[in-house]
Design a protein around this motif. Structure first.
Motif, PDB file in Angstrom:
ATOM      1  N   VAL A  59       0.860  -1.125   0.007  1.00 42.18           N
ATOM      2  CA  VAL A  59      -0.135   0.011   0.061  1.00 42.18           C
ATOM      3  C   VAL A  59       0.958   1.264  -0.015  1.00 42.18           C
ATOM      4  N   TYR A  60       1.926   1.305   1.051  1.00 44.37           N
ATOM      5  CA  TYR A  60       2.681   2.579   1.034  1.00 44.37           C
ATOM      6  C   TYR A  60       3.713   2.785  -0.146  1.00 44.37           C
ATOM      7  N   VAL A  64       1.112   4.558  -2.216  1.00 46.04           N
ATOM      8  CA  VAL A  64       0.968   5.879  -1.819  1.00 46.04           C
ATOM      9  C   VAL A  64       2.280   6.720  -2.407  1.00 46.04           C
ATOM     10  N   LEU A  67       1.877   7.636  -5.872  1.00 45.96           N
ATOM     11  CA  LEU A  67       0.861   8.670  -6.137  1.00 45.96           C
ATOM     12  C   LEU A  67       1.632  10.164  -5.977  1.00 45.96           C
ATOM     13  N   ALA A 138     -16.394  -4.442   9.473  1.00 43.52           N
ATOM     14  CA  ALA A 138     -15.731  -3.321   9.256  1.00 43.52           C
ATOM     15  C   ALA A 138     -14.851  -3.231   8.096  1.00 43.52           C
ATOM     16  N   LEU A 139     -14.730  -4.562   7.457  1.00 40.18           N
ATOM     17  CA  LEU A 139     -13.903  -4.636   6.183  1.00 40.18           C
ATOM     18  C   LEU A 139     -14.726  -4.165   5.170  1.00 40.18           C
ATOM     19  N   VAL A 142     -14.641  -0.256   5.407  1.00 35.85           N
ATOM     20  CA  VAL A 142     -13.232   0.297   5.060  1.00 35.85           C
ATOM     21  C   VAL A 142     -13.396   0.081   3.527  1.00 35.85           C
ATOM     22  N   THR A 145     -15.339   3.009   2.460  1.00 42.34           N
ATOM     23  CA  THR A 145     -14.739   4.411   2.652  1.00 42.34           C
ATOM     24  C   THR A 145     -13.677   4.569   1.704  1.00 42.34           C
ATOM     25  N   LEU A 146     -12.777   3.474   1.173  1.00 43.75           N
ATOM     26  CA  LEU A 146     -11.972   3.711   0.039  1.00 43.75           C
ATOM     27  C   LEU A 146     -12.555   4.108  -1.290  1.00 43.75           C
ATOM     28  N   SER A 149     -13.655   7.907  -0.976  1.00 42.73           N
ATOM     29  CA  SER A 149     -12.473   8.834  -1.161  1.00 42.73           C
ATOM     30  C   SER A 149     -11.937   8.712  -2.399  1.00 42.73           C
ATOM     31  N   ALA A 153     -11.935  12.371  -4.385  1.00 47.96           N
ATOM     32  CA  ALA A 153     -10.471  12.615  -5.116  1.00 47.96           C
ATOM     33  C   ALA A 153     -10.656  12.932  -6.703  1.00 47.96           C
TER      34      ALA A 153
END
Lengths: 165, 101
Positions: A59-60, A64, A67, A138-139, A142, A145-146, A149, A153
């Motif tokens: 992910v990072y 990220v 990006l 919760a999954l 999430v 939410t992704l 977002s 964006a």
């Protein structure tokens, strides 16, 4: 041996976190940030959390930082370079150092060092089973939410009709 | 290995991130600082999950969710940078005056 590895990874993580903020060229800053995040992933491996480490790298470092590099390339280089630091450099350094010292003193005099490692660590199988059963609401949240977002964006960066460059 | 070493590394990362948030006026450097602080929090979560006397996967799963949320936040932050650059032709957070009271 373990201590040597620990010190090397700490130096990598902390040093490249400082470099990420202090490099003038932001491309190098983004690469230093990637090195720092990789260092945190190595800490995760040391703490027997190999799945989280893998997720962190994917992910990072994979998403990220790429990006961030694209965003840096989309904005003119002069616009990044002409930004000056704020006038509160000493104040910021004192604030950061005092947070480090206060938290460090607190941790050192607390009874944290008496905590023992357990022998059996959590396997990836157990982790994924719990994620898909007990934590499945919760999954889903999430995931929503992704998606939200990403849509946000896209709408934010969309060019209005008739807007001239 | 001891948990104190890991939480002290995490405290150092938090300090660096706070320093960046206070000092840097470059929009993308504030994002870098936020990323560093989020990573320090994740490191704490994983360390305490490893040294928890009860075997539980809650710490690792919370860290996974935290990483996913941080990725979503970065996507929105980068879109805001592009938008602000188009509106103001600048990436200095001091120059974004429209919301200032």
């Amino acid at each position: 041996m373990t201590d040597a590895i620990f010190i090397a990874v700490s130096v990598l993580t902390v040093g490249s976190a400082i470099l990420a903020l202090e490099f003038k060229e932001l491309i190098y800053g983004a690469i230093a940030l990637a090195a720092s995040l990789l260092g945190v992933a190595m800490f995760f491996v040391m703490l027997d959390a190999s799945f989280v480490a893998m997720f962190q790298v994917t992910v990072y470092v994979g998403a990220v930082v790429v990006l961030v590099i694209f965003t840096i390339m989309l904005v003119r280089r002069e616009a990044w370079l002409q930004v000056k630091d704020g006038s509160r450099k000493v104040l910021g350094a004192i604030l950061g150092l005092s947070i480090i010292l206060a938290l460090g003193a607190l941790y050192l005099q607390s009874g944290l060092s008496t905590l023992q490692t357990k022998e059996n660590s959590i396997s990836i199988k157990q982790l994924s089973e719990e994620m898909l059963t007990y934590y499945s609401p919760a999954l889903i949240v999430v995931g929503l939410t992704l998606a939200g977002s990403v849509i946000g964006a896209l709408i934010l960066s969309k060019r209005e009709k008739g807007e001239e460059e | 290995m001891n948990i104190t070493e890991f939480v002290i590394i995490s405290a150092i990362l938090v300090g660096i991130g706070i320093y960046g948030l206070v000092v840097k006026r470059n929009f993308i450097k504030t994002l870098f600082s936020i990323e560093i602080i989020v990573n320090a929090a994740n490191l704490n979560l994983i360390a305490f999950s490893k040294f928890n006397p009860i075997t539980s996967s809650a710490g690792q799963i919370t860290a996974l969710f935290s990483i996913a949320i941080a990725a979503a936040e970065v996507a929105v932050g980068l879109a805001l940078i592009i938008l602000a650059y188009r509106l103001y032709n600048d990436v200095d957070v001091k120059e974004f005056r429209r919301l200032r009271g």
